[in-house]
Design a protein around this motif. Structure first.
Motif, mmCIF file in Angstrom:
data_model
loop_
_atom_site.group_PDB
_atom_site.id
_atom_site.type_symbol
_atom_site.label_atom_id
_atom_site.label_comp_id
_atom_site.label_asym_id
_atom_site.label_seq_id
_atom_site.Cartn_x
_atom_site.Cartn_y
_atom_site.Cartn_z
ATOM 1 N N MET A 1 0.860 -1.159 0.000
ATOM 2 C CA MET A 1 0.000 0.000 0.000
ATOM 3 C C MET A 1 0.907 1.222 0.000
ATOM 4 O O MET A 1 1.991 1.205 0.566
ATOM 5 C CB MET A 1 -0.884 -0.022 1.242
ATOM 6 N N PHE A 2 0.423 2.283 -0.623
ATOM 7 C CA PHE A 2 1.216 3.499 -0.744
ATOM 8 C C PHE A 2 0.391 4.719 -0.361
ATOM 9 O O PHE A 2 -0.795 4.801 -0.674
ATOM 10 C CB PHE A 2 1.699 3.687 -2.185
ATOM 11 N N ILE A 3 1.059 5.639 0.285
ATOM 12 C CA ILE A 3 0.511 6.969 0.509
ATOM 13 C C ILE A 3 1.335 7.907 -0.354
ATOM 14 O O ILE A 3 2.565 7.913 -0.286
ATOM 15 C CB ILE A 3 0.581 7.387 1.982
ATOM 16 N N VAL A 4 0.647 8.663 -1.194
ATOM 17 C CA VAL A 4 1.313 9.600 -2.086
ATOM 18 C C VAL A 4 0.935 11.010 -1.656
ATOM 19 O O VAL A 4 -0.252 11.316 -1.483
ATOM 20 C CB VAL A 4 0.887 9.372 -3.551
ATOM 21 N N PHE A 5 1.951 11.834 -1.470
ATOM 22 C CA PHE A 5 1.731 13.243 -1.191
ATOM 23 C C PHE A 5 2.026 14.017 -2.464
ATOM 24 O O PHE A 5 3.104 13.882 -3.040
ATOM 25 C CB PHE A 5 2.625 13.731 -0.049
ATOM 26 N N LEU A 6 1.057 14.781 -2.916
ATOM 27 C CA LEU A 6 1.209 15.631 -4.094
ATOM 28 C C LEU A 6 1.367 17.056 -3.577
ATOM 29 O O LEU A 6 0.392 17.726 -3.259
ATOM 30 C CB LEU A 6 -0.011 15.500 -5.014
ATOM 31 N N ARG A 7 2.601 17.491 -3.480
ATOM 32 C CA ARG A 7 2.892 18.796 -2.880
ATOM 33 C C ARG A 7 2.974 19.868 -3.965
ATOM 34 O O ARG A 7 3.659 19.687 -4.966
ATOM 35 C CB ARG A 7 4.192 18.733 -2.110
ATOM 36 N N ALA A 51 -3.155 4.381 -2.281
ATOM 37 C CA ALA A 51 -3.207 3.431 -3.397
ATOM 38 C C ALA A 51 -2.844 2.035 -2.904
ATOM 39 O O ALA A 51 -2.023 1.872 -1.999
ATOM 40 C CB ALA A 51 -2.230 3.860 -4.493
ATOM 41 N N HIS A 52 -3.474 1.028 -3.530
ATOM 42 C CA HIS A 52 -3.144 -0.359 -3.187
ATOM 43 C C HIS A 52 -3.280 -1.220 -4.427
ATOM 44 O O HIS A 52 -3.716 -0.769 -5.481
ATOM 45 C CB HIS A 52 -4.009 -0.860 -2.019
ATOM 46 N N LYS A 53 -2.840 -2.468 -4.294
ATOM 47 C CA LYS A 53 -2.879 -3.430 -5.397
ATOM 48 C C LYS A 53 -2.108 -2.919 -6.609
ATOM 49 O O LYS A 53 -2.549 -3.032 -7.750
ATOM 50 C CB LYS A 53 -4.316 -3.794 -5.784
ATOM 51 N N ILE A 54 -0.940 -2.334 -6.343
ATOM 52 C CA ILE A 54 -0.074 -1.812 -7.395
ATOM 53 C C ILE A 54 1.356 -1.869 -6.878
ATOM 54 O O ILE A 54 1.584 -1.738 -5.669
ATOM 55 C CB ILE A 54 -0.486 -0.362 -7.770
ATOM 56 N N ASP A 55 2.305 -2.111 -7.761
ATOM 57 C CA ASP A 55 3.698 -2.087 -7.316
ATOM 58 C C ASP A 55 4.271 -0.684 -7.526
ATOM 59 O O ASP A 55 3.698 0.151 -8.225
ATOM 60 C CB ASP A 55 4.552 -3.152 -8.013
ATOM 61 N N ARG A 56 5.384 -0.425 -6.882
ATOM 62 C CA ARG A 56 5.958 0.920 -6.892
ATOM 63 C C ARG A 56 6.285 1.408 -8.304
ATOM 64 O O ARG A 56 6.013 2.559 -8.642
ATOM 65 C CB ARG A 56 7.196 0.986 -6.008
ATOM 66 N N ASN A 57 6.874 0.547 -9.135
ATOM 67 C CA ASN A 57 7.226 0.969 -10.496
ATOM 68 C C ASN A 57 5.995 1.378 -11.287
ATOM 69 O O ASN A 57 6.007 2.391 -11.986
ATOM 70 C CB ASN A 57 7.986 -0.133 -11.237
ATOM 71 N N ARG A 58 4.934 0.597 -11.183
ATOM 72 C CA ARG A 58 3.703 0.936 -11.895
ATOM 73 C C ARG A 58 3.096 2.218 -11.332
ATOM 74 O O ARG A 58 2.595 3.062 -12.078
ATOM 75 C CB ARG A 58 2.700 -0.227 -11.815
ATOM 76 N N LEU A 59 3.146 2.398 -9.998
ATOM 77 C CA LEU A 59 2.623 3.611 -9.387
ATOM 78 C C LEU A 59 3.403 4.833 -9.866
ATOM 79 O O LEU A 59 2.822 5.870 -10.194
ATOM 80 C CB LEU A 59 2.657 3.515 -7.862
ATOM 81 N N ALA A 91 -9.449 -4.522 7.124
ATOM 82 C CA ALA A 91 -8.663 -5.757 7.090
ATOM 83 C C ALA A 91 -8.181 -6.105 5.686
ATOM 84 O O ALA A 91 -7.127 -6.725 5.535
ATOM 85 C CB ALA A 91 -9.464 -6.906 7.678
ATOM 86 N N PHE A 92 -8.913 -5.694 4.662
ATOM 87 C CA PHE A 92 -8.507 -5.986 3.293
ATOM 88 C C PHE A 92 -7.167 -5.328 2.944
ATOM 89 O O PHE A 92 -6.500 -5.741 2.009
ATOM 90 C CB PHE A 92 -9.582 -5.555 2.304
ATOM 91 N N LEU A 93 -6.730 -4.345 3.723
ATOM 92 C CA LEU A 93 -5.461 -3.675 3.452
ATOM 93 C C LEU A 93 -4.256 -4.445 4.008
ATOM 94 O O LEU A 93 -3.141 -4.217 3.567
ATOM 95 C CB LEU A 93 -5.455 -2.263 4.071
ATOM 96 N N LYS A 94 -4.511 -5.314 4.940
ATOM 97 C CA LYS A 94 -3.403 -6.063 5.535
ATOM 98 C C LYS A 94 -2.765 -6.942 4.477
ATOM 99 O O LYS A 94 -3.446 -7.640 3.746
ATOM 100 C CB LYS A 94 -3.875 -6.890 6.709
ATOM 101 N N GLY A 95 -1.487 -6.845 4.368
ATOM 102 C CA GLY A 95 -0.782 -7.615 3.359
ATOM 103 C C GLY A 95 -0.615 -6.887 2.038
ATOM 104 O O GLY A 95 -0.025 -7.397 1.106
ATOM 105 N N CYS A 96 -1.131 -5.649 1.953
ATOM 106 C CA CYS A 96 -0.970 -4.863 0.721
ATOM 107 C C CYS A 96 0.440 -4.343 0.603
ATOM 108 O O CYS A 96 1.064 -3.993 1.532
ATOM 109 C CB CYS A 96 -1.930 -3.675 0.712
#
Length: 96
Positions: A1-7, A51-59, A91-96
């Motif tokens: 899972m990712f947190i993206v800050f758009l500054r 964001a979730h269900k995505i890898d860093r490169n794709r994000l 709970a669906f986020l666990k393991g993301c």
């Protein structure tokens, strides 16, 4: 899972020109299920995305498709989170 800050950058005054495209980009990713949350950073500092269900490169590639990022209205700062403890409603986020 990712947190993206758009500054916001020095080019933030251009935001209104690209707002429709930015909102369409957000909608597309909500529709695919990649984005779970988007909102404003307070006070008036930019935005954030969960964001979730995505890898860093794709994000990273996906963020380049955002008109705000492409036009340097914002800079994207990605933080990866590995949830260890979550409320049962998330709970669906666990393991993301």
């Amino acid at each position: 899972m990712f947190i993206v800050f758009l500054r916001f950058s020095d080019n933030r005054h251009q935001a209104s020109k690209f707002l429709d495209g930015h909102n369409a980009w957000l909608k597309r990713e909500f529709d695919t299920g990649t984005f779970l949350l988007a909102g404003s950073l307070q006070p008036d500092a930019g935005g954030s995305i969960l964001a979730h269900k995505i890898d860093r490169n794709r994000l990273e590639a996906l963020l380049q498709e955002d008109p705000f990022v492409a036009q340097r209205v914002v800079s994207a700062e990605i933080h990866e989170v590995s949830p260890g403890r979550v409320d049962e409603r998330l709970a669906f986020l666990k393991g993301c």
